[in-house]
Design a protein around this motif. Sequence first.
Motif, PDB file in Angstrom:
ATOM      1  N   LYS A 262      -1.727   4.887   2.866  1.00  0.00           N
ATOM      2  CA  LYS A 262      -2.895   5.718   3.134  1.00  0.00           C
ATOM      3  C   LYS A 262      -4.178   4.899   3.187  1.00  0.00           C
ATOM      4  CE  LYS A 262      -0.819   9.833   1.041  1.00  0.00           C
ATOM      5  NZ  LYS A 262      -0.976  10.901   0.017  1.00  0.00           N
TER       6      LYS A 262
ATOM      7  N   GLU B 212      -4.504  -4.053  -4.198  1.00  0.00           N
ATOM      8  CA  GLU B 212      -3.572  -2.951  -4.417  1.00  0.00           C
ATOM      9  C   GLU B 212      -4.323  -1.627  -4.370  1.00  0.00           C
ATOM     10  OE1 GLU B 212      -2.476  -2.100  -8.741  1.00  0.00           O
ATOM     11  OE2 GLU B 212      -2.845  -4.264  -8.755  1.00  0.00           O
ATOM     12  N   ASP B 213      -3.564  -0.556  -4.284  1.00  0.00           N
ATOM     13  CA  ASP B 213      -4.159   0.766  -4.275  1.00  0.00           C
ATOM     14  C   ASP B 213      -4.766   1.080  -5.636  1.00  0.00           C
ATOM     15  OD1 ASP B 213      -3.298   1.171  -1.668  1.00  0.00           O
ATOM     16  OD2 ASP B 213      -1.388   2.027  -2.306  1.00  0.00           O
TER      17      ASP B 213
ATOM     18  N   THR C 256      -5.825   3.759  -8.540  1.00  0.00           N
ATOM     19  CA  THR C 256      -5.483   5.065  -9.093  1.00  0.00           C
ATOM     20  C   THR C 256      -6.774   5.782  -9.468  1.00  0.00           C
ATOM     21  OG1 THR C 256      -3.380   4.256  -9.974  1.00  0.00           O
ATOM     22  CG2 THR C 256      -4.256   6.282 -10.926  1.00  0.00           C
TER      23      THR C 256
ATOM     24  N   GLN D 238      -8.409   4.646  -1.378  1.00  0.00           N
ATOM     25  CA  GLN D 238      -7.646   3.971  -2.423  1.00  0.00           C
ATOM     26  C   GLN D 238      -7.488   2.470  -2.207  1.00  0.00           C
ATOM     27  OE1 GLN D 238      -4.153   6.775  -2.512  1.00  0.00           O
ATOM     28  NE2 GLN D 238      -4.560   6.690  -4.703  1.00  0.00           N
ATOM     29  N   ARG D 239      -7.857   1.983  -1.036  1.00  0.00           N
ATOM     30  CA  ARG D 239      -7.619   0.569  -0.751  1.00  0.00           C
ATOM     31  C   ARG D 239      -8.873  -0.209  -0.360  1.00  0.00           C
ATOM     32  NH1 ARG D 239      -2.448  -1.848  -1.760  1.00  0.00           N
ATOM     33  NH2 ARG D 239      -2.459  -3.884  -0.780  1.00  0.00           N
TER      34      ARG D 239
ATOM     35  N   SER E 139       0.834  -1.188   0.000  1.00  0.00           N
ATOM     36  CA  SER E 139       0.000   0.000   0.000  1.00  0.00           C
ATOM     37  C   SER E 139       0.871   1.240   0.000  1.00  0.00           C
ATOM     38  CB  SER E 139      -0.904  -0.007   1.235  1.00  0.00           C
ATOM     39  OG  SER E 139      -1.569   1.224   1.373  1.00  0.00           O
ATOM     40  N   ASN E 140       0.271   2.370  -0.384  1.00  0.00           N
ATOM     41  CA  ASN E 140       0.996   3.641  -0.314  1.00  0.00           C
ATOM     42  C   ASN E 140       0.977   4.216   1.095  1.00  0.00           C
ATOM     43  OD1 ASN E 140      -1.611   4.579   0.003  1.00  0.00           O
ATOM     44  ND2 ASN E 140      -1.694   5.648  -1.959  1.00  0.00           N
TER      45      ASN E 140
END
Length: 402
Positions: free
Chosen positions: A129, A263-264, A266, A185-186, A126-127
Amino acid sequence: MRLSNRGKSTQFSTLQWPFFFAFVAALFSTATAQARCNNPNRKIGYCVSIYECPSLIEVVRRYDLAPRDREFLQKSQCTNGYGQSPYVCCTPDKGFTSSNDGSNPMPVTSTTTTRRPSIVKPPSPSNGKGNVLPVPPACGPNSLDNKIYNGKDTPLDQYPWMVLLEYTQKNGKPILNCGGSLINQRYVLTAGHCVVGAIETEVGPLSTIHLGEYDISTEIDCIQEDCNKEVVKLGYEQVIPHPQYQPNNNNRHHDIALIRMAEDVTYTDFIRPVCLPMASSRQAINVGELLTVAGWGRTLLARQSNVKQELAVPVVDHDECARKFSSRNVNLITSQLCAGGEFSKDSCDGDSGGPLMRQSDRNRWYLEGVVSFGNRCGLEGWPAVYTRVADYVDWIEQTLRP
């Protein structure tokens, strides 16, 4: 009479009713024009589709559209233009100026996108966030089209947080059955009965999350010459039903769940999160208030609509609704919200997990409910039952992880 669980074909499944639409009039009138035209600044331009005018598309896609920007867009309208409506007088201008030098418009380019096959990807880092819930203006955007006109078709980018859940049947074939809402995002928020219980044995295990979908019958979703981007298909790492949800209990208390994707995501014009009713921003939900439910509205046996649809439904008094369902041996609690009850106007099989939404005075959309169940579909005097999201925001925030 049996109760209908809106996400699977089980002993609770029943006939499905279509959505009925309520459309509003156009936001503004248009001015007569030919191929060449004058914009609000009196500059000479060409009357073309808004989608082929880069300068005004940039304005439309702003998160917070100021009243002055909206006025400029409205006054930029023209008729007899080239391409898909709505038409605008296209110049390099992005707003009102004092200049009137008669400059020519920017070159027109096409923005049509061709969809490529999507691939389900394995889990990725993850990023960091994943535990962050977005707040306006980073969530709940209005449709790009709604800033220009209100048409007869749901815009391609309407409710870009809506997702479809795909399951693998016993014969190995995939099937789309439940909905959900992207909240960051997740994570996706859906109904508990869409991830655990009878749906696993009678439909199959969850396999894939579809994001950015509009028309499930086509590979490329287009309205006239305007096409959206490819559907994104992701696997998932974890499904998290509410700890108090009991799959075999007809009361459907705490029918809510989180899905952590592989995954996150976009964000694009067609994939964006909805706002949640946080403690700092939530408002009381009043009896008779119209909320919006949206979905593809189909059953396992028949698809009622391939295209994303919407319907305004009135909020029903909780005590009155509870008395109604008690006659079917169903006990409702305050974290369940009732809306609808009009003949043939209802969420129904296949809409489970989908959103019940409210639009704020700043044109941001908030997720107020999750489609849970009802007594058949579209029966006069029988509203649908939704899980009240505001009562679960604390659980959501505590459950999310980076």
